[in-house]
Design a protein around this motif. Structure first.
Motif: not given
Lengths: 434, 572
Positions: B164-171, B201-204
């Motif tokens: 999930s944090y990697f997806l945030k990075l990509c965003y 909340a964090n993973s979503g």
């Protein structure tokens, strides 16, 4: 090295690594030396099967949780339970909150009753700190033991005599002593006799235990530990009080946790009294005086005819004058200690813990001065008299400060000197005489 | 027998005192590992001499002295707690901020150094996500990819949190993504949807950002609905969805989600405003819609957005154009640029009544009346207010009386109070005094109040006077003023929602009179309240006045006049 050889090498090494545990990411120094000359550089992004990269389950993070034993068959509670488990697992993996490793069933039940995620966060942080403290104590114990053994070996001059020889000529701490062995329980009998006299004739003190709803769980546990310190300091005093815990419901959590800390409380031998009654049923209204920090009347002299009430309320973060409200409702007199008169307050709240209050009252009852009685308040809340207001005590000087303060304190105890401050440094203004 | 027991008891207590002092000393010393050794020797010497006078066993001192003075002892002491975590974080952030590329050796060295601190926050379980979190803050996609490659080579597997944090990075770095990244993101998203049925909340947050990159907004909205049942999602997720809806052209939904983000945190990200401006550069109505939305929610913009607004408004066609500049505002509300006055404060009566009710229930009464007052006193107060209402001024007697300090004589106190009451009776009309019962002892107070025919109410010495003042001022209408030097910061804590806070602040700033100086002759010098509104507001020419904050400015308690404004009021 050519590309072909490099790929072969990596394949061999990957086979070796699969046998090694995946959690450890430390690699032997040989490998690093070997790969120094051939450092890899990322040129392209990895593609292909990625599901093999991701872990399947969460079970290696924590021990398995018995949901049925905690909750039962409520479908709603099972949902919240699963949600909380998810929260905790993700916090462990991301480092967002401080989370402990082991959580017992009682703690799970307390987590379920909480409404917000913020309350859960604070509670989990408290459990985390508890765990780490226990770990540290174990480590420090082992270290101290090792240091003790090293110092013991250094000490020379004493011939080592074996214990089997039974020689009566050794007067040391760990060997034969002058005195008979006196157990702690015998000493306490001596004190319990005096408490029995106090129950019939002597001074009473009431502790009001009706603030359970206003306290959080951590504050409740702090309150109960303070009551145990009160009990232990009271029974070794010269003229102990008769402690009465009022408004104590036997089926409440207050009683459960008290029973954990003082398990002998429900036996008939125990001299700690508790009742479900109100203190107005036990004593007449004119005798009672409530001690609070929220009022303006100061206690000038200890009155032996009055019965003083201490509220078992620990408020660490809020400012609600709950004990004052209770006294107003019952129409009782109200006082507080004159801390600003005799102490130079530096930092911290003037809401004192319960054991300090009781030890101060014990000293006042025996006829001591206020300066002697207020020695139970710790030094970290008080200002040292030698230094100015503006000078902030740095870390290197704080040790000297503590040493000087302790020296002053012991002069009061053993030499009965009065504690005087020079006028130059008397910058603190006392409160108005209203 | 009795003598022996006494001796044992007192000897034990004596030793216990000494031992506690020594252990306290050592505990404090062991935490401060930066001490030099020569100072510890000095202190240890002092301690030794002090204790030997009391004839304590020297063995104890000898053992503990070695702890204190040995240099090895100091080196073996570990960093614990905050020191360890800050050390770990410094290592991480230095590594990531200084380089664009990293090898396997360097990752290994980093990780070994970080995990060597046993008592820090970063663990074996945490470290993957912490590395990627650091990459998010520094916005380095390349390093994040590099780290995943490193993990694959070692054979380490990914957690759900790292995904999930990697997806945030990509965003965060969504403008520099490649096609290869998108295939990876699709697989990650699929895996998360299968494995995790419920979302935190964090993973979503990460999942929704991943879905938005793939332009799958409907599914993101479905997941939001399921999340709202069990938890409170971050305001970031709402703003991210609002941005995506904006780029598609659905304005109403975007504003709905944005308003739900504002309820949690009173802030609008700059990207939202900038995309709005860039899309609707040539549409005057849509630009006004933005500013109306911000006006309702009481938000202040940053300087960057204001520059964009200026540029956009000035490039419109001449019918609809607006020209302006950054400027400063007077004490009376006059703008430097357009020489016009700002709008007056408008308080809705409905909202005002609601505020009054919440104040009565939560602050005066609260859970327990006895926290602040008595029921008898409360009844008396309510009866006097209802009899003699409405008032024009409410005066805080304590605050006014102690203006010269608490150690002055009682004549001074009474003179101050009497002079203020006279002044306000002459200039304004019907004042109302609130004080405490010990004020009756001040000389000539009651007699002078009765001569002037002024109404008063005295409270018990124990109860607080702030909620009484506020309630009596609110009860007698919107036009009443009140006189204190107190800022009522403590009363604000009881108001929980954002709207109530804004209302209270607006009412306070427009109705509070400060006293600066009272002369011995009786003359009173006051500071009038602020009569104009400090929000984004529309002028008569359909222009705009916009307050702004400098970049990287910390938002403190904004008391007083907000000086920096953008004026868009001129037509040429």
């Amino acid at each position: 090295m050519n590309i072909i050889n490099r790929s072969l090498f990596l394949k061999c090494f990957s086979i070796i690594l699969k046998n090694v545990s995946t959690h450890s990411c430390r690699i032997s120094t040989n490998f690093i030396k070997f790969q120094k000359n051939h450092s890899t550089k990322v040129i392209s992004v990895v593609t292909g099967d990625i599901t093999s990269e991701i872990k399947d389950e969460f079970d290696d993070i924590r021990e398995p949780v018995d949901i049925e034993a905690i909750v039962g068959d409520d479908s709603e509670k099972i949902k919240t339970m699963k949600y909380i488990i998810l929260e905790i697992d993700i916090c462990k993996q991301s480092g967002q909150w401080l989370v402990p490793e082991k959580i017992t069933t009682e703690q799970w039940r307390e987590l379920l009753n909480m409404e917000n995620s913020r309350k859960r966060e604070h509670y989990l942080k408290y459990l985390y700190i508890k765990e780490k403290r226990k770990m540290l104590m174990k480590i420090n114990k082992i270290k101290k033991h090792e240091m003790y053994i090293e110092a013991k070996e250094k000490r020379s001059g004493m011939e080592k005599i074996e214990k089997t020889t039974n020689s009566p000529m050794l007067y040391n701490l760990s060997n034969v002593t002058l005195f008979n062995r006196i157990l702690d329980s015998r000493i306490f009998l001596f004190g319990h006799y005096k408490i029995a006299l106090a129950m019939m004739f002597g001074p009473h003190i009431v502790i009001d235990c009706s603030y359970e709803e206003l306290m959080t769980l951590t504050e409740l546990s702090h309150c109960i530990h303070q009551i145990s310190y009160m009990w232990s300091s009271n029974r070794l005093a010269a003229n102990p009080f008769n402690m009465i815990l009022c408004n104590l419901n036997i089926q409440s959590e207050f009683m459960k946790q008290l029973h954990q800390v003082i398990p002998t409380i429900q036996k008939p031998d125990c001299f700690l009294n508790f009742t479900e009654k109100h203190y107005l049923d036990l004593f007449p209204k004119e005798k009672l005086v409530y001690l609070t920090p929220h009022c303006k009347n100061e206690l000038v002299k200890y009155n032996h005819d009055d019965v003083y009430i201490i509220g078992a309320f620990v408020d660490e973060k809020r400012d609600i004058p709950a004990s004052l409200a209770k006294a107003k409702r019952d129409g009782l007199r109200v006082t507080k200690f004159p801390l600003d008169k005799y102490l130079y307050w530096y930092k911290g709240s003037q809401h004192l813990p319960l054991n300090q209050v009781l030890s101060i009252m014990n000293d006042l009852k025996d006829g001591a001065s206020w300066q002697y009685a207020l020695r139970h308040i710790p030094i970290r809340k008080q200002k040292c008299c030698v230094f100015d207001n503006d000078m902030k005590a740095k870390k290197n000087d704080r040790l000297l400060l503590t040493y000087i303060r302790e020296q002053n304190r012991q002069d009061i105890l053993f030499n009965s000197k009065t504690f005087r401050i020079s006028e130059k440094y008397d910058t603190n203004k006392t409160s108005g005489e209203q | 027998m009795i003598l022996r027991k006494h001796l044992k008891v007192y000897s034990v207590q004596y030793l216990r005192n000494q031992f506690t002092f020594i252990s306290y000393f050592i505990r404090n010393h062991s935490l401060s590992f930066r001490h030099a050794s020569h100072k510890t020797n000095k202190i240890a010497g002092l301690v030794n001499s002090h204790l030997l006078k009391r004839n304590v066993n020297s063995a104890i001192i000898g053992n503990l002295n070695s702890c204190v003075t040995g240099k090895e002892g100091i080196k073996q002491l570990m960093m614990r707690g905050k020191a360890a975590t800050t050390h770990q974080e410094v290592l991480l952030y230095d590594f990531i901020s200084t380089r664009e590329d990293a090898t396997i050796e360097e990752w290994n060295a980093l990780i070994n150094e970080i995990l060597a601190q046993n008592f820090g926050l970063i663990n074996k379980l945490n470290i993957d996500t912490k590395v990627i979190e650091a990459c998010i803050n520094q916005k380095k996609l390349y390093l994040g990819r590099n780290y995943l490659f490193y993990m694959k080579q070692i054979g380490k597997k990914l957690n759900a949190a790292t995904v999930s944090y990697f997806l945030k990075l990509c965003y965060e770095c969504r403008l520099s993504l490649l096609d290869q990244d998108k295939t990876r993101i699709t697989q990650f998203v699929k895996h998360l949807l299968e494995k995790l049925v419920i979302f935190d909340a964090n993973s979503g947050d990460g999942l929704i950002k991943g879905l938005i990159i793939l332009n799958n907004i409907q599914k993101a909205l479905e997941i939001l609905k399921t999340m709202e049942k069990s938890c409170q999602p971050y305001p970031v997720t709402y703003s991210v969805i609002a941005l995506a809806l904006l780029q598609r052209g659905e304005l109403k939904q975007a504003l709905e989600y944005m308003s739900s983000a504002i309820e949690i945190k009173n802030n609008v990200p700059d990207e939202f405003c900038e995309t709005w401006i860039s899309i609707y550069k040539k549409d005057r109505q849509k630009l006004d819609e933005l500013l109306l939305f911000l006006h309702k929610n009481n938000i202040k913009l940053s300087k960057l957005v204001c520059e964009h607004l200026l540029y956009a408004y000035s490039n419109l066609p001449t019918n609809v154009k607006l020209v302006g500049n950054f400027g400063v505002i007077n004490n009376e509300g006059k703008c430097d640029v357009c020489k016009e006055y700002l709008n007056r404060v408008d308080l809705n009566e409905i909202e005002f009544d609601a505020l009054q009710d919440t104040f009565l229930k939560r602050v005066l009464v609260g859970r327990d009346i006895f926290n602040n007052t008595n029921p008898r006193e409360f009844e008396n107060f309510v009866n006097t207010v209802e009899k003699h209402a409405p008032f024009t001024v409410v005066i805080d007697g304590l605050n006014v009386g102690y203006m010269a300090g608490t150690e002055a004589s009682k004549d001074v106190f009474s003179n101050l109070v009497v002079s203020t009451v006279k002044y306000f009776q002459q200039h304004m009309g019907k004042p109302f005094l609130i004080g405490r019962k010990h004020m009756i002892a001040w000389p000539h107070l009651l007699t002078s109040l009765q001569q002037m025919n002024v109404k008063y109410f005295f409270i018990d010495d124990i109860s607080e006077d702030d909620p009484f003042i506020i309630y009596s001022a609110m009860y007698s209408g919107i036009d009443t003023f009140f006189v204190t030097r107190d800022l009522f910061r403590g009363e604000r804590y009881h108001l929980q929602s954002n709207k109530e806070l804004v209302l209270f602040k607006r009412w306070q700033q427009s109705h509070q009179i400060f006293i600066t100086y009272i002369a011995p002759s009786g003359r009173v010098y006051t500071k009038t309240p602020i009569t104009f509104q400090m929000d984004i507001q529309q002028t008569k020419n359909n222009g705009w006045h916009i307050p702004y904050k400098e970049n990287n400015e910390v938002s403190k308690d904004d008391y007083g006049i907000h000086r920096k404004w953008l004026c868009l009021n001129k037509l040429q």
